[in-house]
Motif scaffolding. Structure first.
Motif, PDB file in Angstrom:
ATOM      1  N   PRO A 519     -24.973 -13.953  16.897  1.00  0.00           N
ATOM      2  CA  PRO A 519     -24.083 -15.223  16.448  1.00  0.00           C
ATOM      3  C   PRO A 519     -23.022 -15.551  17.644  1.00  0.00           C
ATOM      4  O   PRO A 519     -22.712 -16.751  17.632  1.00  0.00           O
ATOM      5  CB  PRO A 519     -23.381 -15.006  15.375  1.00  0.00           C
ATOM      6  CG  PRO A 519     -24.168 -13.636  14.733  1.00  0.00           C
ATOM      7  CD  PRO A 519     -24.349 -12.808  16.035  1.00  0.00           C
ATOM      8  N   ASN A 520     -22.449 -14.473  18.238  1.00  0.00           N
ATOM      9  CA  ASN A 520     -21.421 -15.106  19.419  1.00  0.00           C
ATOM     10  C   ASN A 520     -21.880 -15.213  20.746  1.00  0.00           C
ATOM     11  O   ASN A 520     -21.228 -15.267  21.743  1.00  0.00           O
ATOM     12  CB  ASN A 520     -20.349 -13.970  19.382  1.00  0.00           C
ATOM     13  CG  ASN A 520     -19.698 -13.736  18.054  1.00  0.00           C
ATOM     14  OD1 ASN A 520     -19.289 -14.779  17.343  1.00  0.00           O
ATOM     15  ND2 ASN A 520     -19.292 -12.587  17.748  1.00  0.00           N
ATOM     16  N   HIS A 521     -23.087 -15.771  20.870  1.00  0.00           N
ATOM     17  CA  HIS A 521     -23.898 -16.035  22.122  1.00  0.00           C
ATOM     18  C   HIS A 521     -23.479 -17.492  22.265  1.00  0.00           C
ATOM     19  O   HIS A 521     -24.069 -18.510  22.003  1.00  0.00           O
ATOM     20  CB  HIS A 521     -25.341 -16.044  21.965  1.00  0.00           C
ATOM     21  CG  HIS A 521     -26.039 -15.754  23.238  1.00  0.00           C
ATOM     22  ND1 HIS A 521     -25.867 -16.596  24.413  1.00  0.00           N
ATOM     23  CD2 HIS A 521     -27.045 -14.820  23.705  1.00  0.00           C
ATOM     24  CE1 HIS A 521     -26.726 -16.421  25.392  1.00  0.00           C
ATOM     25  NE2 HIS A 521     -27.441 -15.069  24.813  1.00  0.00           N
ATOM     26  N   ALA A 522     -22.500 -17.689  23.229  1.00  0.00           N
ATOM     27  CA  ALA A 522     -21.670 -18.914  23.549  1.00  0.00           C
ATOM     28  C   ALA A 522     -22.722 -19.647  24.385  1.00  0.00           C
ATOM     29  O   ALA A 522     -22.995 -21.081  24.189  1.00  0.00           O
ATOM     30  CB  ALA A 522     -20.514 -18.752  24.501  1.00  0.00           C
ATOM     31  N   GLU A 523     -23.455 -19.379  25.298  1.00  0.00           N
ATOM     32  CA  GLU A 523     -24.541 -20.206  26.100  1.00  0.00           C
ATOM     33  C   GLU A 523     -25.552 -20.622  25.048  1.00  0.00           C
ATOM     34  O   GLU A 523     -26.058 -21.828  25.381  1.00  0.00           O
ATOM     35  CB  GLU A 523     -25.122 -19.262  27.114  1.00  0.00           C
ATOM     36  CG  GLU A 523     -23.896 -19.059  28.248  1.00  0.00           C
ATOM     37  CD  GLU A 523     -24.153 -17.817  28.933  1.00  0.00           C
ATOM     38  OE1 GLU A 523     -24.352 -16.646  28.050  1.00  0.00           O
ATOM     39  OE2 GLU A 523     -24.147 -17.795  30.068  1.00  0.00           O
ATOM     40  N   ALA A 548     -19.220 -23.250  21.190  1.00  0.00           N
ATOM     41  CA  ALA A 548     -19.462 -22.527  22.690  1.00  0.00           C
ATOM     42  C   ALA A 548     -18.048 -22.587  23.128  1.00  0.00           C
ATOM     43  O   ALA A 548     -17.743 -21.615  23.995  1.00  0.00           O
ATOM     44  CB  ALA A 548     -20.579 -23.664  23.360  1.00  0.00           C
ATOM     45  N   VAL A 549     -17.163 -23.752  22.902  1.00  0.00           N
ATOM     46  CA  VAL A 549     -15.842 -23.923  23.741  1.00  0.00           C
ATOM     47  C   VAL A 549     -15.214 -22.999  23.062  1.00  0.00           C
ATOM     48  O   VAL A 549     -14.213 -22.455  23.592  1.00  0.00           O
ATOM     49  CB  VAL A 549     -15.562 -25.166  23.534  1.00  0.00           C
ATOM     50  CG1 VAL A 549     -14.005 -25.514  23.894  1.00  0.00           C
ATOM     51  CG2 VAL A 549     -16.424 -26.187  24.304  1.00  0.00           C
ATOM     52  N   ARG A 550     -15.260 -22.855  21.596  1.00  0.00           N
ATOM     53  CA  ARG A 550     -14.404 -21.822  21.085  1.00  0.00           C
ATOM     54  C   ARG A 550     -14.582 -20.131  21.371  1.00  0.00           C
ATOM     55  O   ARG A 550     -13.465 -19.484  21.882  1.00  0.00           O
ATOM     56  CB  ARG A 550     -14.617 -21.827  19.629  1.00  0.00           C
ATOM     57  CG  ARG A 550     -13.477 -20.919  18.865  1.00  0.00           C
ATOM     58  CD  ARG A 550     -14.026 -20.804  17.372  1.00  0.00           C
ATOM     59  NE  ARG A 550     -15.013 -19.897  17.091  1.00  0.00           N
ATOM     60  CZ  ARG A 550     -15.165 -18.698  17.144  1.00  0.00           C
ATOM     61  NH1 ARG A 550     -14.119 -17.977  17.303  1.00  0.00           N
ATOM     62  NH2 ARG A 550     -16.418 -17.973  16.846  1.00  0.00           N
ATOM     63  N   ASN A 561     -20.039 -31.005  28.398  1.00  0.00           N
ATOM     64  CA  ASN A 561     -20.996 -31.076  27.330  1.00  0.00           C
ATOM     65  C   ASN A 561     -20.337 -31.567  26.153  1.00  0.00           C
ATOM     66  O   ASN A 561     -21.111 -32.467  25.338  1.00  0.00           O
ATOM     67  CB  ASN A 561     -21.782 -29.995  27.255  1.00  0.00           C
ATOM     68  CG  ASN A 561     -22.625 -29.608  28.338  1.00  0.00           C
ATOM     69  OD1 ASN A 561     -22.755 -30.324  29.030  1.00  0.00           O
ATOM     70  ND2 ASN A 561     -22.940 -28.190  28.735  1.00  0.00           N
ATOM     71  N   LEU A 562     -19.236 -31.156  25.567  1.00  0.00           N
ATOM     72  CA  LEU A 562     -18.759 -31.527  24.283  1.00  0.00           C
ATOM     73  C   LEU A 562     -18.191 -33.011  24.382  1.00  0.00           C
ATOM     74  O   LEU A 562     -18.355 -33.665  23.386  1.00  0.00           O
ATOM     75  CB  LEU A 562     -17.635 -30.698  24.009  1.00  0.00           C
ATOM     76  CG  LEU A 562     -16.840 -30.665  22.466  1.00  0.00           C
ATOM     77  CD1 LEU A 562     -17.844 -30.938  21.550  1.00  0.00           C
ATOM     78  CD2 LEU A 562     -15.867 -29.805  22.277  1.00  0.00           C
ATOM     79  N   ALA A 563     -17.540 -33.205  25.593  1.00  0.00           N
ATOM     80  CA  ALA A 563     -16.959 -34.497  25.882  1.00  0.00           C
ATOM     81  C   ALA A 563     -18.201 -35.463  25.655  1.00  0.00           C
ATOM     82  O   ALA A 563     -17.904 -36.591  25.286  1.00  0.00           O
ATOM     83  CB  ALA A 563     -16.337 -34.597  27.011  1.00  0.00           C
ATOM     84  N   LYS A 564     -19.124 -35.213  26.233  1.00  0.00           N
ATOM     85  CA  LYS A 564     -20.365 -36.206  26.372  1.00  0.00           C
ATOM     86  C   LYS A 564     -20.940 -36.541  25.053  1.00  0.00           C
ATOM     87  O   LYS A 564     -21.355 -37.557  24.529  1.00  0.00           O
ATOM     88  CB  LYS A 564     -21.518 -35.712  27.314  1.00  0.00           C
ATOM     89  CG  LYS A 564     -21.105 -35.730  28.799  1.00  0.00           C
ATOM     90  CD  LYS A 564     -22.302 -35.266  29.586  1.00  0.00           C
ATOM     91  CE  LYS A 564     -21.905 -35.399  31.206  1.00  0.00           C
ATOM     92  NZ  LYS A 564     -23.230 -34.699  31.747  1.00  0.00           N
ATOM     93  N   ALA A 565     -20.822 -35.430  23.994  1.00  0.00           N
ATOM     94  CA  ALA A 565     -21.428 -35.344  22.836  1.00  0.00           C
ATOM     95  C   ALA A 565     -20.227 -36.495  21.820  1.00  0.00           C
ATOM     96  O   ALA A 565     -20.698 -37.329  21.200  1.00  0.00           O
ATOM     97  CB  ALA A 565     -21.427 -34.021  22.078  1.00  0.00           C
ATOM     98  N   TYR A 566     -18.805 -36.266  22.286  1.00  0.00           N
ATOM     99  CA  TYR A 566     -18.054 -37.047  21.348  1.00  0.00           C
ATOM    100  C   TYR A 566     -18.356 -38.426  22.082  1.00  0.00           C
ATOM    101  O   TYR A 566     -18.095 -39.358  21.135  1.00  0.00           O
ATOM    102  CB  TYR A 566     -16.732 -36.521  21.722  1.00  0.00           C
ATOM    103  CG  TYR A 566     -16.166 -35.530  21.369  1.00  0.00           C
ATOM    104  CD1 TYR A 566     -16.391 -35.324  19.840  1.00  0.00           C
ATOM    105  CD2 TYR A 566     -15.292 -34.476  21.715  1.00  0.00           C
ATOM    106  CE1 TYR A 566     -15.941 -33.943  19.342  1.00  0.00           C
ATOM    107  CE2 TYR A 566     -14.732 -33.387  21.219  1.00  0.00           C
ATOM    108  CZ  TYR A 566     -15.141 -33.228  19.916  1.00  0.00           C
ATOM    109  OH  TYR A 566     -14.902 -31.968  19.216  1.00  0.00           O
TER     110      TYR A 566
END
Length: 590
Positions: A519-523, A548-550, A561-566
């Motif tokens: 569950p903690n596999h960030a990638e 993933a960022v957390r 990637n998070l910024a692009k999603a936003y």
């Protein structure tokens, strides 16, 4: 007694007949890569690559082998008949027949045919020993396996060079030119061809009557030396070194010598008694003299070397026969090069050329006894027929084993039950037949026998993926996930491979499986977020990208990637906030 032409015809027929049941066989082991899935053999534009690269460069693998004529042979067959396995098998059988004819012609020059026994009134000694060569069961790996064309072709050109050297006079005539050219072709087939100059020197020693000066003989060797140097230069330029691949097997000099002694005695044993033949002989290194096997092997090796020393002057033909056995085996005695990431150092195909020396040795023994006991000829004839029938039965039986991957590796598992490789490949064969439960059992047995097999399989898939061989990487990751279904890394990397193929739904499924397992596999969260966003499921995508960022707040690629999603959701302020932290635009591979 049969005429020369009649003898050639008989040898051709016998050498083909014992391998007729190998012709319907399919592709196995390396054939699947080197023939069925080899882009180089399908277009002549790859010829420059073939001569300027290692033998496995067509699929992105580095190696220490430079064998360009292999691809040329396959290319020629492919452009005539396509990918029909039986055509490739026919070529192997015909090459074997050609080698057998050269064995007959060469041995006829070595034996005094007018002073040697004939069996049953029409089989000369050269013809008899060639019949034994043509049917020897140890040759099945070289002949019944399409990839055995390397041993067949290098031996064919090797003996062709030797035969025309025997025919040539002191000057530079057409026979001599053919000999030198054949030697060059032999080197481009396989590395043991480089032992030919030593064989030529030995031949001159055998037949030399003192009429030639040493300087004249030396001049005859110069073109062969030039060919050797030319090959080495081509090899160095193609591989960017003589042996650039680092070897995985490490052993000290003492242990190496002990294992060479054992390996050499094993080869002699298979020549003498071709029993328990196996595609995958597991290598068990020894490290002490206090072993019955080492002591017996040492005694055998000392006896062999003593025989070489004794026969240098007393029986030159025996000396020559012994050299033909041992010299072509020298290159395959470098155990670390043969055990890179594998379990085996012994291969039956390496005995294809040395077996010529073995049958010559049988011939010299028969000739020697016959001179003392000429009335024993009928007994030799009976023994010859018995051996020939046993050899032929062994060869025909072994050909059936080479039918397909299932028959071949089932036999290997039975004979090498502790081999991880044998269980692994048998598992793949069973899966191809739709026998999923049996296939999974074999793969998991392989993993139990070799715990690092999973990591090796995943690493191989990653290398294939980075070099652009996505289909090959998918195969490796699927295999890894079958070996160990609870491996998060196997499913994660399989998801990446599917993603690279554009199979987003399959990639999502694999990323989700990897997250259930870890569950903690960030990638995995990052890649799953991108996959969902690509499909338009932005809420799910952002949720995984946030996770993933957390989990890895210091990874700037996750933030971009998070910024692009936003951005895609119209949350401009949050997107700008993310962009101020970004430098690396993408990082989707572990």
């Amino acid at each position: 007694m049969l005429s020369k032409l009649g003898g050639v015809f008989l040898i051709f027929v016998l050498s083909v007949v014992v391998y007729l049941n190998a012709i319907p066989n399919g592709f196995v082991i390396d054939d699947l890569s080197q023939v069925a899935n080899n882009p180089w053999i399908r277009n002549v534009k790859y010829i420059p690559d073939i001569f300027s690269s290692s033998v496995w460069s067509f699929e992105g693998r580095d190696s220490n082998y430079y064998r360009p004529l292999m691809h040329i042979f396959y290319m020629f067959i492919y452009h005539i008949a396509g990918l029909k396995p039986w055509v490739f098998h026919i070529v192997n059988v015909l090459l074997h027949a050609g080698v057998c004819i050269l064995v007959l012609l060469t041995s006829s020059r070595l034996f005094h045919t007018d002073k040697t026994p004939s069996f049953f009134g029409y089989l000369s000694l050269p013809l008899a020993v060639t019949i034994l060569f043509s049917s020897h069961p140890v040759h099945t790996e070289a002949v019944a396996w399409v990839a055995g064309i390397l041993d067949l072709s290098f031996t064919f050109f090797f003996l062709l060079s030797l035969y025309f050297y025997m025919r040539s006079s002191q000057g530079c005539n057409s026979d001599y030119i053919i000999s030198v050219a054949s030697f060059f072709l032999s080197t481009l087939c396989k590395e043991p061809a480089l032992t030919l100059p030593a064989i030529l020197v030995a031949y001159d020693y055998v037949v030399e009557d003192g009429s030639r000066k040493s300087l004249d003989l030396l001049k005859r060797y110069v073109p062969y030396i030039v060919v050797t140097v030319t090959y080495l230069i081509m090899r160095y330029m193609a591989l960017r070194g003589f042996a650039p691949v680092k070897l995985s097997a490490e052993m000290g000099l003492y242990q190496y010598l002990l294992n060479v002694i054992v390996l050499f005695s094993d080869y002699l044993g298979k020549l003498l008694l071709p029993l328990d033949l196996n595609i995958w002989h597991v290598f068990h290194p020894v490290d002490t003299m206090a072993s019955v096997k080492v002591i017996i092997s040492l005694l055998i090796s000392v006896f062999f070397l003593s025989l070489v020393w004794i026969t240098i002057r007393k029986n030159k033909l025996v000396f020559f026969s012994l050299l033909i056995i041992v010299l072509p085996l020298l290159p395959v005695m470098y155990i670390p090069a043969l055990t890179q990431g594998s379990e085996n150092a012994f291969a039956e195909r390496y005995l294809y050329l040395p077996s010529f020396g073995f049958v010559l040795l049988i011939g010299t023994f028969i000739e020697g006894v016959w001179r003392r006991k000429p009335n024993w000829t009928p007994y030799f004839g009976a023994a010859f027929m018995a051996i020939f029938l046993l050899y032929s039965f062994g060869t025909v039986s072994r050909n059936f084993v080479w039918k397909d991957s299932y028959t071949l590796w089932s036999d290997a598992v039975r004979k090498s039950p502790h081999s991880a490789k044998a269980h692994e490949v048998l598992g793949y064969a069973l899966l191809q037949q739709g026998k999923e439960a049996d296939g999974l059992k074999e793969l998991q047995t392989a993993l139990r026998l070799k715990p690092d097999l999973l990591e090796q399989t995943i690493d191989k898939g990653i290398v294939y993926g980075r070099k652009g061989f996505t289909d090959k990487s998918i195969f490796q990751f699927v295999a890894a996930s079958l070996m160990k279904p609870d491996s998060a890394e196997a499913h994660f990397n399989l998801g990446i491979a599917y993603d690279n193929k554009g199979w987003i739904d399959l990639a999502i499924k694999q990323y989700e499986i990897s997250l259930v397992l870890a569950p903690n596999h960030a990638e995995a969260h990052n890649n799953l977020g991108i996959a969902y966003s690509t499909k338009g499921a932005l809420d799910k995508g952002i949720m995984h990208l946030q996770e993933a960022v957390r989990l890895m707040p210091g990874d700037e690629s996750f933030r971009i990637n998070l910024a692009k999603a936003y951005e895609l959701t119209g949350q401009g302020e949050r997107a700008d906030s993310g962009k101020r932290l970004i430098r690396n635009p993408e990082n989707r591979r572990k």
